[in-house]
Write a protein that holds these residues in place. Structure first.
Motif, PDB file in Angstrom:
ATOM      1  N   LYS A 153       0.812  -1.223   0.000  1.00  0.00           N
ATOM      2  CA  LYS A 153       0.000   0.000   0.000  1.00  0.00           C
ATOM      3  C   LYS A 153       0.844   1.271   0.000  1.00  0.00           C
ATOM      4  CE  LYS A 153      -3.877  -2.212   2.398  1.00  0.00           C
ATOM      5  NZ  LYS A 153      -4.775  -2.177   3.593  1.00  0.00           N
ATOM      6  N   ALA A 156      -0.118   4.225  -2.804  1.00  0.00           N
ATOM      7  CA  ALA A 156      -1.355   4.969  -2.513  1.00  0.00           C
ATOM      8  C   ALA A 156      -1.195   5.856  -1.293  1.00  0.00           C
ATOM      9  CB  ALA A 156      -2.511   3.988  -2.305  1.00  0.00           C
ATOM     10  N   THR A 157      -0.481   5.363  -0.292  1.00  0.00           N
ATOM     11  CA  THR A 157      -0.333   6.132   0.939  1.00  0.00           C
ATOM     12  C   THR A 157       0.559   7.347   0.722  1.00  0.00           C
ATOM     13  OG1 THR A 157      -0.565   4.069   2.182  1.00  0.00           O
ATOM     14  CG2 THR A 157       0.196   5.993   3.388  1.00  0.00           C
ATOM     15  N   LYS A 159       0.997   8.892  -2.067  1.00  0.00           N
ATOM     16  CA  LYS A 159       0.230   9.827  -2.898  1.00  0.00           C
ATOM     17  C   LYS A 159      -0.690  10.665  -2.017  1.00  0.00           C
ATOM     18  CE  LYS A 159      -2.944  10.297  -6.801  1.00  0.00           C
ATOM     19  NZ  LYS A 159      -3.833  11.236  -6.073  1.00  0.00           N
ATOM     20  N   ALA A 160      -1.311  10.017  -1.015  1.00  0.00           N
ATOM     21  CA  ALA A 160      -2.171  10.755  -0.090  1.00  0.00           C
ATOM     22  C   ALA A 160      -1.366  11.804   0.670  1.00  0.00           C
ATOM     23  CB  ALA A 160      -2.846   9.784   0.873  1.00  0.00           C
TER      24      ALA A 160
END
Length: 264
Positions: A153, A156-157, A159-160
């Motif tokens: 993950k 995605a993390t 990017k957040a």
């Protein structure tokens, strides 16, 4: 005044003056004051020797008036410092992934409402939109990237993290360091991760690498233990087997990396 008289004057400075000087130093250094907060638990204070919170937060440029996100605060070790640091003049988001730690972290916050009442608990990823895009000065994550890598993950993390930071904002990463010469496959099981891997993940998300600090380095940690990083304190997964040996090594060797969201 002769030397003897000067010495006598110095040694008779009242204790109240020394205490006042100490208080003034803390008042002029909000991070030092937060690290010394009386609300911190003794067990967590005992780990300062391995985690160097004052030096780490200073390296990341955290200020008392900033907007700060801590990703996966879990047991609240850094929350004990960040909450009082940011309570009066800043904003503190605790970005906690859904799962086992969420309820326990919420219970932790309830133990001292006079300290944690302004902590903004945000469930990740469910309530991520609660944190406005490009509104955060600093995102911090302590010993969590290896979990992202093991779960697949990390992209995605990160990017957040990138999306919530202001242009010019800082991402601060601390994690257990796997030597670069080791098999990368160990990142999926050992709890250790390479500096090059963290840099690759961060740069793929758009971050610029700023630099590193050795403040959390531990040369005694060879990163080749029977149960990975959990062999060492505080987990001590081997229980009584070689306990004294692992206690003498201390907590893991950790990278401390600083990244920046580019200013366009």
């Amino acid at each position: 005044m002769n030397r003897l008289a000067l010495f006598a004057a110095l040694v008779t400075i009242p204790a109240s003056a020394v205490i006042a000087q100490h208080a003034h130093h803390q008042a002029s250094d909000p991070i030092a004051a937060a690290v010394a907060a009386p609300s911190r638990t003794p067990a967590n204070i005992a780990r300062d020797q391995y985690r160097h919170p004052a030096e780490t937060l200073a390296f990341f440029g955290v200020t008392a008036s900033g907007t700060v996100v801590e990703y996966s605060p879990s047991g609240g070790w850094y929350t004990e410092i960040l909450a009082p640091l940011l309570r009066d003049h800043g904003t503190f988001y605790a970005l906690q992934p859904t799962g086992g730690y969420l309820a326990s972290y919420r219970n932790f916050l309830a133990t001292k409402p006079e300290v944690y009442d302004k902590v903004k608990l945000v469930e990740y990823p469910d309530a991520l939109a609660t944190i406005p895009a490009s509104s955060v000065d600093t995102v911090l994550t302590f010993r969590n990237v290896h979990n992202m890598v093991m779960a697949g993950k990390e992209a995605a993390t990160f990017k957040a993290f990138f999306d919530m930071l202001k242009p010019g904002g800082t991402l601060g990463v601390v994690d257990h360091r796997l030597p670069e010469a080791r098999d990368t496959a160990l990142e999926k099981s050992s709890g250790y991760v390479k500096v090059s891997t963290v840099r690759r993940i961060a740069e793929a998300a758009g971050f610029e690498y700023v630099g590193a600090s050795d403040v959390n380095a531990n040369p005694k940690d060879t990163a080749d233990w029977p149960k990975g990083v959990w062999t060492l304190p505080p987990s001590l997964s081997q229980k009584e087997v070689d306990r004294d040996k692992y206690l003498a090594i201390g907590e893991s060797d950790r990278m401390t990396l600083k990244f920046r969201k580019p200013v366009k």
